[in-house]
Design an enzyme around this catalytic site. Structure first.
Site, PDB file in Angstrom:
ATOM      1  N   LYS A 119      21.807 -26.052 -29.759  1.00 26.62           N
ATOM      2  CA  LYS A 119      21.437 -27.469 -29.963  1.00 26.62           C
ATOM      3  C   LYS A 119      21.973 -28.156 -31.301  1.00 26.62           C
ATOM      4  O   LYS A 119      21.599 -27.706 -32.281  1.00 26.62           O
ATOM      5  CB  LYS A 119      19.923 -27.669 -29.785  1.00 26.62           C
ATOM      6  CG  LYS A 119      19.557 -29.188 -29.652  1.00 26.62           C
ATOM      7  CD  LYS A 119      17.993 -29.417 -29.433  1.00 26.62           C
ATOM      8  CE  LYS A 119      17.339 -30.556 -29.050  1.00 26.62           C
ATOM      9  NZ  LYS A 119      15.914 -30.620 -28.695  1.00 26.62           N
ATOM     10  N   SER A 165      14.759 -33.634 -24.672  1.00 26.03           N
ATOM     11  CA  SER A 165      16.068 -33.973 -25.314  1.00 26.03           C
ATOM     12  C   SER A 165      17.071 -32.863 -25.502  1.00 26.03           C
ATOM     13  O   SER A 165      18.138 -33.198 -25.721  1.00 26.03           O
ATOM     14  CB  SER A 165      15.621 -34.207 -26.682  1.00 26.03           C
ATOM     15  OG  SER A 165      14.980 -32.902 -27.596  1.00 26.03           O
ATOM     16  N   SER A 210      10.840 -30.656 -24.797  1.00 25.76           N
ATOM     17  CA  SER A 210      12.369 -31.018 -24.776  1.00 25.76           C
ATOM     18  C   SER A 210      13.167 -29.688 -24.486  1.00 25.76           C
ATOM     19  O   SER A 210      14.310 -29.608 -24.410  1.00 25.76           O
ATOM     20  CB  SER A 210      12.702 -31.325 -26.144  1.00 25.76           C
ATOM     21  OG  SER A 210      12.340 -32.669 -26.452  1.00 25.76           O
TER      22      SER A 210
END
Lengths: 472, 480
Positions: free
Chosen positions: A74, A149, A173
């Site tokens: 990420k 997210s 997330s």
């Protein structure tokens, strides 16, 4: 192929890391123009990592537990010399001079770090629609969001580019996009995985965790990244939980708590799958305990004060003085204002304003102070529940993946996506989303397992049962 | 020092920031060194780079506790908060500080004259970087460009907040001076105001009479020396009194002391004051020193200035006022160990005190490394009459510059041979004979000529004559 088998093949030269790298690149090439899971990918760097791993094997060495296993990262985790943006224009072009601790651990375990994945800007959002560099699409149905997210990391595994990726989970997330993309996602116990090098959203809630195609793969990645880190003061001074030793031990005698607050408000199809999951665990020897915990409903409101409050402070440093984009202006204050105005997207600005307000003189007690009291209440509520059960089982999300634009006009509706996931963050507890069937449109449904601090071994045992029974 | 107009009194509290002399910074492993090349002692943590996290320096905790114990504070469990405001030399745009629970709670400091000043708290926090504004106005508003050195960013500070117990500018100075001595004695800080390692802010208000409530206060910043503390507090109290006597009101504000102009001026008003939005620092855990650890720190703490002054007083017996002033400044400068060592070696206390408060105190920073035994040996020679006062000072100078040495060898190298018996008598007689008019005026009672004759004799002996012997010789000849 499992991560365990893949690493074993690379270690024994049945498969070369360079071939794994090329296959991964080919898979990404074939589809990522459409999916947009990656913000940064450099084929040469990927191949040179693979070549080093092969060289280690050729020299008779063991590259590590993840030998030649590709892992996506990420883009809010710092990797030395690699662009790290948090999907924000304000950090565009910035290259960290250091590695996050989890990056170091992956490198030491022989993994191939494949690239940086898309996210909602600074991890604020539930759909990746808040990325400054375009949304990621759900690989199961590209008309729908992958969740957020950590949407890019979930989509990269969901699209089968690679078996593993890292995300971060502040209010859901990891678990929510895992549910939307049909993969396994774990938010570990706060403090088991180092946050050093994770670009902070809300420091007291953020935790790095794995996405994987299978429960076993998630367990291996979790074990690789977990453990005490002297660089993170909130890192637990305890051995990392060992989940793999007991992962196949089953759920006989396990007390599974069911609370309406982790199920009510879901679509019928999601509810049906949660009930099916309960039955699957019972069929393997678990017992159900019906409980209730209305306090958990307060979590969402408390979260949307605490997380923005911490974010308003964490994101103050993006002022154009030292790194990232700068918009010039006649004096320092004007430069900072212009830089932040141009550099941050709407959702980030919204949360900075919310958080600034919640901490302001005269409002602190009513907002931030009150939210902290709710946080304590939620911790106490979980303690009461876990006196009567070992794990809780519920839904990960109220619905399956929604369509693009469905919630962008209504921030509150978007925030509601996190209703079931937020309580674990507030308490610092582990929670896991496991794929458990699909809805009528073929969209994945995730069920959520929650447990008390350091209960990961139990969660993985239960998850393993659900995985094998998902077809029921 | 001027007094305040009749009926007026001032109320002063001081906030003192002191840098701790740890090897490394408060939350990272970077060197804590003053004066290094800009931006060389930096890392992701003290630059506040995205993703970096603070880890508390345990040595800084120990030093903060030392300060707390030296100030008779309650040492307690504490935690850190974030103080949020935007400033380019603060890399995270918040400062990690302590707020509602400081590491050191209430304590007190006794001034040398016995007045007790309460200490409200002494808490840990990180320093900011240092900005230099170039061109234009030379200040943040209106300069052409600004350069930031982050070497100081994250250096550990302890902020010591006094109670509003100070009642005069001289007392404010005395407090700052005594606190500085205590900080140095604790070993936690070097107390160098000129390098900014100790910085003083003063909260000043005035009122008519001690039974009135406190007036509106102003905070004065930029006090870089003990002298400016006294001057600024005095100026500010008089400014406020003049304002009130003209029928005006004092506005609560932060004011800047301009040392050259000798004035304070408005920096920001209460309305412009920052809302710091303090909240608990989520990246750090509470600081919970064990009572064993606190006891260990206490046992390692050396004697504080008050105790050291008492030691000097006992060595002197019944010190004169002049000697009291000398010993105050000797202890303040941390030089009392020279006196103690000299007396232990057999030097009489007044001589040891005088040479320490004059020659040693005047020698600057190098004095810290001077061998006290070499100093004592020099003074012993002087006391035995082997060196005149002038020669002794010259030898001391050599000892100080070299950090030590054998005073006998130094004296020999300088040609400071002891005068032969009777040599002084001969020279005395020669000088008197050469100046008959002056001598008869001296004999008639013109004491000013004592200096004239002493000077001539010293010149004739190249400074080798002992001043006391010269005076005695002149005295016996005058009364003969």
């Amino acid at each position: 192929m499992s991560v365990f088998d893949l690493a074993q093949q690379v270690r024994t030269k049945q498969r070369r890391a360079i071939d794994v790298a090329n296959d991964t690149l080919a898979a990404i090439d074939a589809r990522d123009n459409e999916i947009n899971a990656f913000l940064h990918l450099d084929a040469e760097t990927i191949r040179s990592q693979a070549e080093r791993i092969d060289a280690t094997v050729d020299a008779g060495g063991d590259p590590g537990r993840l030998a030649g296993v590709p892992v996506a990262i990420k883009d809010n985790l710092c990797q030395r010399g690699v662009p790290t943006t948090c999907a924000s224009k304000i950090l565009e072009g910035w290259k960290p001079p250091y590695d996050a601790t989890v990056i170091t651990k992956l490198t030491q375990a022989g993994a191939i770090l494949v690239g940086k994945t898309n996210l909602d800007e600074f991890a604020m959002g539930s759909s990746t629609e808040n990325s400054a560099f375009g949304a990621t699409k759900n690989p199961i149905d590209p008309s729908r969001v992958p969740g957020g997210s950590s949407g890019g990391s979930a989509a990269a595994v969901g699209a089968d580019y690679l078996p593993l990726s890292l995300g971060s989970d502040t209010g859901g997330s990891i678990r929510q996009p895992a549910a939307f993309c049909g993969v396994v996602g774990l938010k570990p116990t706060y403090g088991t995985v180092s946050r050093y090098g994770l670009i902070a959203f809300a420091s007291s809630l953020d935790q790095v965790g794995p996405f994987a195609r299978s429960v076993d793969d998630a367990g291996i990645l979790f074990e690789v990244i977990a453990g005490h880190d002297p660089m993170d003061s909130t890192s637990l001074n305890a051995p990392a939980p060992d989940v793999m030793t007991t992962i196949n031990d089953g759920v006989a005698g396990l007390r599974v708590g069911i609370v309406p607050e982790l199920i009510d408000g879901t679509s019928d199809e999601v509810r049906d799958r949660v009930v099916a999951a309960q039955e699957a665990l019972v069929a393997q020897g678990a017992t159900l305990v019906e409980l209730s915990a209305p306090e958990l409903r307060l979590g969402l409101a408390a979260y949307y004060l605490i997380a923005p409050a911490e974010a308003s402070s964490n994101l103050a440093r993006y002022d154009g003085v030292r790194y990232g984009n700068r918009v010039d202006a006649p004096d320092v204050a004007a430069m900072m204002t212009a830089t932040r105005t141009a550099g941050f997207g709407d959702e980030v600005k919204r949360r900075i304003m919310l958080g600034t307000y919640a901490l302001s003189a005269g409002y602190y007690d009513a907002y931030y102070g009150q939210a902290q009291k709710v946080r304590t209440l939620i911790i106490e509520t979980f303690a009461r529940l876990y006196a009567q059960c070992d794990v809780l089982l519920g839904a990960t999300t109220p619905t399956t993946a929604f369509e693009f634009g469905a919630k962008t006009a209504d921030p509150m509706a978007m925030y509601y996506s996190d209703i079931f996931t937020i309580p674990s963050n507030l308490a610092g507890h582990p929670a896991m989303s496991v794929p458990f069937g699909v809805d009528g449109d073929g969209l994945p449904i995730g069920v959520q397992l929650l447990g008390p601090a350091l209960s990961e071994p139990t969660l993985f045992r239960a998850a393993k049962i659900l995985e094998s029974e998902a077809g029921r | 020092m001027s007094a305040l107009p009749d009926g007026w009194t001032m109320v002063v509290g001081l906030e003192v920031h002191t840098e701790l002399r740890t090897d490394t910074k408060l939350f990272c492993g970077c060197a804590n060194n003053f004066g290094d090349e800009p931006n060389t002692n930096i890392c992701p943590v003290c630059l506040g780079l995205p993703g970096a996290l603070p880890v508390l320096n345990q040595r800084a905790v120990e030093y903060a506790i030392r300060i707390g114990l030296a100030l008779n504070c309650v040492v307690q469990n504490s935690s850190f908060h974030r103080k949020n405001y935007f400033y380019p030399d603060m890399p995270k745009d918040f400062q990690i500080s302590q707020y509602d629970v400081p590491i050191n709670g209430p304590g007190y400091l006794d001034l040398p004259d016995g007045v007790r000043v309460g200490i409200e708290r002494a808490h840990l926090e990180e320093d900011t970087g240092k900005t230099t504004h170039l061109g234009g106005t030379g200040r943040i508003h209106g300069s052409d460009e600004s350069l930031v050195d982050y070497n100081r960013s994250g250096v550990p500070l302890v902020e010591i907040v006094s109670c509003p117990d100070i009642r005069s500018a001289a007392q404010a100075r005395a407090y700052a001076a005594e606190l500085r001595s205590i900080l140095i004695a604790s070993g936690a800080s070097d107390g160098r105001m000129e390098e900014g390692s100790m910085r003083v802010d003063a909260n000043v208000s005035v009122r008519r009479g001690d039974d009135q409530p406190f007036g509106t206060r102003c905070e004065i910043k930029n006090l870089n020396s003990l002298r400016s503390v006294q001057r600024a507090v005095e100026y500010e109290a008089l400014r406020q009194i003049a304002l009130l006597e003209d029928g005006g009101t004092v506005t609560q504000e932060t004011r800047h002391w301009d040392e050259d102009a000798g004035k304070t001026h408005t920096l920001r008003t209460k309305e412009e004051a920052y809302d710091y939005r303090y909240f608990p620092e989520p990246d750090l855990v509470p600081v919970e020193p064990t009572s064993e650890f606190i006891d260990t720190v206490r046992s390692e703490l050396g004697p504080m200035p008050a105790e050291r002054r008492a030691t000097l007083v006992s060595l002197l017996g019944e010190p004169t006022d002049a000697q009291l002033d000398q010993l105050l400044s000797v202890v303040e400068q941390g030089l009392d160990s020279f006196v103690v060592a000299a007396v232990a070696a057999g030097v009489n206390a007044p001589l040891a005190l005088t040479r320490t408060s004059n020659e040693l105190a005047a020698s600057g920073d190098v004095v810290a490394t001077v061998d006290a035994q070499a100093v004592a040996a020099t003074l012993l020679m002087e006391q035995a009459g082997e060196l005149s006062a002038t020669q002794s000072k010259a030898v001391l100078q050599e000892v100080i510059v070299n950090g030590g040495g054998d005073p006998k060898a130094i004296a020999k190298a300088k040609g400071f041979e002891q005068m032969a018996d009777g040599a002084l008598d001969t020279i005395l007689d020669e000088v008197i004979a050469a100046h008959p008019d002056e001598w008869s005026r001296f004999c008639d009672g013109d004491d000013k000529l004592q200096g004239f004759f002493t000077g001539k004799i010293m010149a004739a002996t190249k400074g080798q004559a002992d001043g006391k012997a010269v005076a005695a010789g002149l005295r016996t000849r005058r009364s003969a």
